[in-house]
Design a protein around this motif. Structure first.
Motif, PDB file in Angstrom:
ATOM      1  N   ASP A  23      37.818  19.409  39.779  1.00  0.00           N
ATOM      2  CA  ASP A  23      37.402  18.946  38.454  1.00  0.00           C
ATOM      3  C   ASP A  23      37.256  20.084  37.458  1.00  0.00           C
ATOM      4  OD1 ASP A  23      37.258  16.424  39.499  1.00  0.00           O
ATOM      5  OD2 ASP A  23      35.116  16.151  39.165  1.00  0.00           O
ATOM      6  N   ASP A  24      36.866  21.253  37.935  1.00  0.00           N
ATOM      7  CA  ASP A  24      36.490  22.350  37.044  1.00  0.00           C
ATOM      8  C   ASP A  24      37.487  23.502  37.088  1.00  0.00           C
ATOM      9  OD1 ASP A  24      34.143  21.172  36.116  1.00  0.00           O
ATOM     10  OD2 ASP A  24      33.029  21.871  37.860  1.00  0.00           O
ATOM     11  N   SER A  25      37.388  24.321  36.064  1.00  0.00           N
ATOM     12  CA  SER A  25      38.174  25.547  35.997  1.00  0.00           C
ATOM     13  C   SER A  25      37.360  26.583  35.237  1.00  0.00           C
ATOM     14  CB  SER A  25      39.524  25.304  35.318  1.00  0.00           C
ATOM     15  OG  SER A  25      39.335  24.797  34.027  1.00  0.00           O
ATOM     16  N   LEU A  26      37.725  27.827  35.412  1.00  0.00           N
ATOM     17  CA  LEU A  26      37.114  28.928  34.672  1.00  0.00           C
ATOM     18  C   LEU A  26      38.122  29.421  33.652  1.00  0.00           C
ATOM     19  CD1 LEU A  26      35.615  30.971  37.636  1.00  0.00           C
ATOM     20  CD2 LEU A  26      34.400  29.416  36.107  1.00  0.00           C
ATOM     21  N   ARG A  27      37.645  29.716  32.459  1.00  0.00           N
ATOM     22  CA  ARG A  27      38.536  30.248  31.424  1.00  0.00           C
ATOM     23  C   ARG A  27      38.044  31.626  31.032  1.00  0.00           C
ATOM     24  NH1 ARG A  27      39.359  28.520  25.327  1.00  0.00           N
ATOM     25  NH2 ARG A  27      41.229  29.729  24.925  1.00  0.00           N
ATOM     26  N   PHE A  28      38.938  32.592  31.106  1.00  0.00           N
ATOM     27  CA  PHE A  28      38.635  33.973  30.733  1.00  0.00           C
ATOM     28  C   PHE A  28      39.487  34.347  29.526  1.00  0.00           C
ATOM     29  CE2 PHE A  28      37.753  33.712  35.289  1.00  0.00           C
ATOM     30  CZ  PHE A  28      36.506  34.318  35.371  1.00  0.00           C
ATOM     31  N   VAL A  29      38.828  34.742  28.456  1.00  0.00           N
ATOM     32  CA  VAL A  29      39.507  35.197  27.242  1.00  0.00           C
ATOM     33  C   VAL A  29      39.083  36.636  27.021  1.00  0.00           C
ATOM     34  CG1 VAL A  29      39.801  34.825  24.762  1.00  0.00           C
ATOM     35  CG2 VAL A  29      39.465  32.864  26.291  1.00  0.00           C
ATOM     36  N   TYR A  30      40.056  37.540  26.918  1.00  0.00           N
ATOM     37  CA  TYR A  30      39.762  38.972  26.861  1.00  0.00           C
ATOM     38  C   TYR A  30      40.959  39.715  26.272  1.00  0.00           C
ATOM     39  CZ  TYR A  30      42.598  38.598  31.033  1.00  0.00           C
ATOM     40  OH  TYR A  30      43.630  38.305  31.891  1.00  0.00           O
ATOM     41  N   THR A  42      43.128  46.124  27.520  1.00  0.00           N
ATOM     42  CA  THR A  42      42.071  46.984  28.065  1.00  0.00           C
ATOM     43  C   THR A  42      41.566  46.554  29.430  1.00  0.00           C
ATOM     44  OG1 THR A  42      40.331  45.708  26.957  1.00  0.00           O
ATOM     45  CG2 THR A  42      41.251  47.597  25.758  1.00  0.00           C
ATOM     46  N   THR A  43      41.891  45.333  29.858  1.00  0.00           N
ATOM     47  CA  THR A  43      41.394  44.880  31.155  1.00  0.00           C
ATOM     48  C   THR A  43      42.219  43.713  31.671  1.00  0.00           C
ATOM     49  OG1 THR A  43      39.395  44.329  32.417  1.00  0.00           O
ATOM     50  CG2 THR A  43      39.684  43.214  30.286  1.00  0.00           C
ATOM     51  N   ASN A  44      41.854  43.228  32.827  1.00  0.00           N
ATOM     52  CA  ASN A  44      42.392  42.005  33.397  1.00  0.00           C
ATOM     53  C   ASN A  44      41.276  41.361  34.219  1.00  0.00           C
ATOM     54  OD1 ASN A  44      42.338  43.855  35.486  1.00  0.00           O
ATOM     55  ND2 ASN A  44      44.376  43.412  36.230  1.00  0.00           N
ATOM     56  N   VAL A  45      41.555  40.225  34.835  1.00  0.00           N
ATOM     57  CA  VAL A  45      40.579  39.540  35.673  1.00  0.00           C
ATOM     58  C   VAL A  45      41.114  39.541  37.091  1.00  0.00           C
ATOM     59  CG1 VAL A  45      39.456  37.332  36.160  1.00  0.00           C
ATOM     60  CG2 VAL A  45      39.746  38.085  33.795  1.00  0.00           C
ATOM     61  N   LEU A  53      42.336  39.518  45.589  1.00  0.00           N
ATOM     62  CA  LEU A  53      42.922  38.309  46.181  1.00  0.00           C
ATOM     63  C   LEU A  53      43.904  37.669  45.210  1.00  0.00           C
ATOM     64  CD1 LEU A  53      39.600  36.808  47.582  1.00  0.00           C
ATOM     65  CD2 LEU A  53      41.319  38.149  48.831  1.00  0.00           C
ATOM     66  N   ALA A  54      43.624  37.823  43.908  1.00  0.00           N
ATOM     67  CA  ALA A  54      44.495  37.321  42.845  1.00  0.00           C
ATOM     68  C   ALA A  54      44.238  38.156  41.598  1.00  0.00           C
ATOM     69  CB  ALA A  54      44.232  35.852  42.565  1.00  0.00           C
ATOM     70  N   SER A  55      45.245  38.238  40.745  1.00  0.00           N
ATOM     71  CA  SER A  55      45.134  39.019  39.512  1.00  0.00           C
ATOM     72  C   SER A  55      45.635  38.181  38.341  1.00  0.00           C
ATOM     73  CB  SER A  55      45.973  40.290  39.645  1.00  0.00           C
ATOM     74  OG  SER A  55      45.900  41.057  38.479  1.00  0.00           O
ATOM     75  N   TYR A  56      44.903  38.246  37.232  1.00  0.00           N
ATOM     76  CA  TYR A  56      45.249  37.502  36.019  1.00  0.00           C
ATOM     77  C   TYR A  56      45.269  38.488  34.860  1.00  0.00           C
ATOM     78  CZ  TYR A  56      43.789  33.864  39.200  1.00  0.00           C
ATOM     79  OH  TYR A  56      43.660  33.050  40.304  1.00  0.00           O
ATOM     80  N   ASN A  57      46.274  38.390  33.988  1.00  0.00           N
ATOM     81  CA  ASN A  57      46.400  39.423  32.965  1.00  0.00           C
ATOM     82  C   ASN A  57      46.936  38.952  31.621  1.00  0.00           C
ATOM     83  OD1 ASN A  57      49.060  39.007  33.565  1.00  0.00           O
ATOM     84  ND2 ASN A  57      49.320  40.917  34.687  1.00  0.00           N
ATOM     85  N   THR A  58      46.843  37.672  31.314  1.00  0.00           N
ATOM     86  CA  THR A  58      47.401  37.192  30.047  1.00  0.00           C
ATOM     87  C   THR A  58      46.463  37.377  28.869  1.00  0.00           C
ATOM     88  OG1 THR A  58      46.566  34.924  30.204  1.00  0.00           O
ATOM     89  CG2 THR A  58      48.680  35.394  31.284  1.00  0.00           C
ATOM     90  N   GLY A  59      45.153  37.536  29.146  1.00  0.00           N
ATOM     91  CA  GLY A  59      44.166  37.603  28.080  1.00  0.00           C
ATOM     92  C   GLY A  59      43.592  36.246  27.731  1.00  0.00           C
ATOM     93  N   ASN A  60      44.152  35.191  28.326  1.00  0.00           N
ATOM     94  CA  ASN A  60      43.676  33.825  28.111  1.00  0.00           C
ATOM     95  C   ASN A  60      44.017  33.022  29.364  1.00  0.00           C
ATOM     96  OD1 ASN A  60      42.814  31.391  27.144  1.00  0.00           O
ATOM     97  ND2 ASN A  60      44.222  31.321  25.410  1.00  0.00           N
ATOM     98  N   ASP A  61      43.241  33.247  30.424  1.00  0.00           N
ATOM     99  CA  ASP A  61      43.550  32.678  31.731  1.00  0.00           C
ATOM    100  C   ASP A  61      42.617  31.524  32.068  1.00  0.00           C
ATOM    101  OD1 ASP A  61      45.499  34.736  32.335  1.00  0.00           O
ATOM    102  OD2 ASP A  61      43.796  36.076  32.569  1.00  0.00           O
TER     103      ASP A  61
END
Length: 105
Positions: A9-16, A20-23, A40-48
């Motif tokens: 049902d849920d998700s996390l949203r990271f905006v950055y 300068t960084t990633n999640v 374990l996983a890498s996210y780097n779009t700035g809006n994940d």
């Protein structure tokens, strides 16, 4: 009581700022030490937007070690509980059953 995350049902949203960084999703040990060497996983779009797909703890840190050491990290617990699903349909939540977590600028 804290926020209850629900599998499916849920998700996390990271905006950055992706310049300068990633999640990074990491283990609990790497979360505690801000160790970004084996994510374990890498996210780097700035809006994940990361869907919650498994029950249990998940840990996310900033890939920028200074930011992580300064507290830019989050650990969550997700459940697949029918009780939590029922509880979240109550009046404390909006008409869609969700709440918004405020931005901390």
């Amino acid at each position: 009581m804290g926020i209850s995350f629900l599998v499916g049902d849920d998700s996390l949203r990271f905006v950055y700022d992706s310049n300068t960084t990633n999640v990074l999703e990491v283990t609990s040990t790497n979360y505690m030490s801000c160790n970004a060497t084996s994510p374990l996983a890498s996210y780097n779009t700035g809006n994940d937007t990361i869907p919650i797909t498994k029950e249990g703890y998940q840990y996310f840190i900033s890939g920028n070690s200074v930011e992580c050491d300064n507290g830019l990290k989050v650990g969550i617990w997700a459940s697949n509980s029918s009780y939590v699903r029922f509880w979240r349909s109550g009046p404390a939540y909006g008409p869609d059953g969700y709440i918004n977590v405020p931005d901390f600028d």
